[in-house]
Design an enzyme around this catalytic site. Structure first.
Site, mmCIF file in Angstrom:
data_model
loop_
_atom_site.group_PDB
_atom_site.id
_atom_site.type_symbol
_atom_site.label_atom_id
_atom_site.label_comp_id
_atom_site.label_asym_id
_atom_site.label_seq_id
_atom_site.Cartn_x
_atom_site.Cartn_y
_atom_site.Cartn_z
ATOM 1 N N ARG A 1 -11.779 3.631 11.068
ATOM 2 C CA ARG A 1 -12.956 3.552 10.211
ATOM 3 C C ARG A 1 -13.488 2.135 10.310
ATOM 4 N NH1 ARG A 1 -11.252 3.298 4.834
ATOM 5 N NH2 ARG A 1 -11.900 1.125 4.824
ATOM 6 N N TYR B 1 -8.872 3.983 -5.368
ATOM 7 C CA TYR B 1 -7.755 4.919 -5.430
ATOM 8 C C TYR B 1 -7.387 5.420 -6.833
ATOM 9 C CZ TYR B 1 -7.225 3.196 -0.716
ATOM 10 O OH TYR B 1 -7.460 2.840 0.590
ATOM 11 N N ASN C 1 -10.442 -0.367 10.408
ATOM 12 C CA ASN C 1 -9.186 0.125 9.847
ATOM 13 C C ASN C 1 -8.622 1.173 10.785
ATOM 14 O OD1 ASN C 1 -9.230 -0.962 6.818
ATOM 15 N ND2 ASN C 1 -11.295 -0.349 7.385
ATOM 16 N N GLU D 1 -14.864 -5.063 9.049
ATOM 17 C CA GLU D 1 -13.515 -4.870 9.569
ATOM 18 C C GLU D 1 -13.383 -3.487 10.164
ATOM 19 O OE1 GLU D 1 -10.770 -5.399 6.387
ATOM 20 O OE2 GLU D 1 -11.338 -3.557 5.347
ATOM 21 N N ASP E 1 -16.072 -0.701 8.861
ATOM 22 C CA ASP E 1 -16.797 -1.058 7.640
ATOM 23 C C ASP E 1 -17.862 -2.102 7.961
ATOM 24 O OD1 ASP E 1 -14.942 0.597 6.507
ATOM 25 O OD2 ASP E 1 -13.840 -0.979 5.466
ATOM 26 N N GLY F 1 -7.629 5.515 4.828
ATOM 27 C CA GLY F 1 -7.091 6.427 3.833
ATOM 28 C C GLY F 1 -7.349 7.880 4.189
ATOM 29 N N SER G 1 -6.856 -2.274 1.904
ATOM 30 C CA SER G 1 -7.040 -1.595 0.615
ATOM 31 C C SER G 1 -7.478 -2.528 -0.505
ATOM 32 C CB SER G 1 -5.755 -0.856 0.198
ATOM 33 O OG SER G 1 -5.508 0.208 1.073
ATOM 34 N N GLU H 1 0.819 -1.209 0.000
ATOM 35 C CA GLU H 1 0.000 0.000 0.000
ATOM 36 C C GLU H 1 0.857 1.266 0.000
ATOM 37 O OE1 GLU H 1 -3.614 -0.519 2.602
ATOM 38 O OE2 GLU H 1 -2.539 -2.351 3.116
#
Length: 318
Positions: free
Chosen positions: A261, A222, A279, A277, A263, A283, A152, A17
């Site tokens: 974050r 991205y 994070n 999950e 999800d 990002g 990602s 990443e």
């Protein structure tokens, strides 16, 4: 402080990443209010080489905008702990648990947080049998095959047959020696940001990812210019509150600090929520759904950065 705070923004690194990290770090560097902060970019190359030796004299606080292994898994956090430098985000344990999809699900299940049906196995277990169906027989098609310690959407495959399963596992094993296979669910994909300390974190308004195809892959996240999220998500108030409450529970389950974050999948047929999950360093690009969720919650991007840096100092007692 009368002098500007020196903020070392770490970016790059040896993970897959690397490029995402560079994008995130540039956004942070561009948005740091110059009246308050003196940004110090520190770009780590793909071999893990640092341009300078990180030390207290170089920076007052570190913003490790590093995604994936070596940056989001507790490694850099442990290094910063040994140096005694305040840093943004989750600590060693929360980062490690949040990065490992097996440990993360164990933490969630221990706190009765709903997750999709799944199995996991090591490279050794995969190679030791030719009856690969036996490893996933508790699940139904479609399945999603993922490296246990990567983010990602890198290395992820959708499988609808044993042949696709084998190909997906072989791909995942090029990134990690442990593979997680999840039950596919026909669902809306929701996100929620968490911001704060261990004891009194806040949750943002939820957002909904716009998924074209089977899942939101790396290119869509991205590289594409297409819109990737609706923020706030169009949800009944009760569901939005459930998302926010589950986000805070997930954050506490891993011992989170600073930011994360979370999800979700919301099953279309039943409306049931699953935590997919968490994070711990989401990002921070200009299109970041984490930053956009907080902007929609009344916290614009520069203020978000300031709060995160203040939290870093608060944890260290500075």
């Amino acid at each position: 402080m009368s002098q500007r705070v020196r903020v070392a923004v770490l970016a790059g690194g040896p993970s897959a990443e690397h490029e995402v990290s560079l994008q995130s770090a540039q956004a942070v560097l561009d948005a740091l209010p110059r009246k308050l902060y003196e940004p110090v970019p520190v770009i780590i190359d793909r071999q893990g080489r640092w341009p300078v030796e990180l030390r207290r004299g170089l920076a007052d606080v570190v913003f490790p905008v590093l995604h994936g292994p070596f940056g989001e898994d507790g490694v850099i956090q442990g290094h910063l702990e040994t140096l005694g430098i305040p840093y943004v985000g989750c600590g060693v344990l929360a980062s490690a648990v949040g990065m490992d999809k097996v440990a993360m699900r164990r933490a969630f299940l221990a706190e009765d947080i709903p997750v999709t049906p799944h199995v996991w196995f090591t490279a050794h277990e995969w190679r030791a049998t030719t009856d690969h169906w036996s490893l996933v027989k508790t699940l139904d098609w479609p399945m999603y095959v993922k490296p246990a310690g990567l983010g990602s959407s890198i290395g992820i495959s959708r499988a609808t047959s044993v042949e696709e399963l084998r190909a997906g596992v072989e791909l995942a094993l090029t990134y990690d020696r442990t593979v997680v296979v999840e039950q596919g669910v026909s669902a809306r994909e929701l996100i929620c940001g968490v911001l704060g300390d261990h004891d009194t974190p806040d949750a943002s308004v939820p957002g909904e990812l716009i998924v074209h195809g089977d899942w939101l892959d790396y290119e869509a996240k991205y590289l594409s210019q297409a819109e990737i999220a609706t923020i706030p998500a169009t949800l009944p108030d009760r569901v939005a509150e459930d998302v926010r409450e589950l986000s805070l529970r997930a954050f506490r389950a891993i011992g989170g600090y600073g930011l994360a974050r979370v999800d979700f999948l919301q099953e279309r047929e039943t409306g049931r929520l699953y935590v997919l999950e968490i994070n711990t360093m989401p990002g921070f690009t200009a299109r970041s759904v984490y930053a956009r969720a907080w902007a929609a919650s009344g916290v614009p991007y520069p203020e978000l950065l300031r709060r995160l840096i203040d939290l870093a100092f608060a944890r260290s007692g500075s």
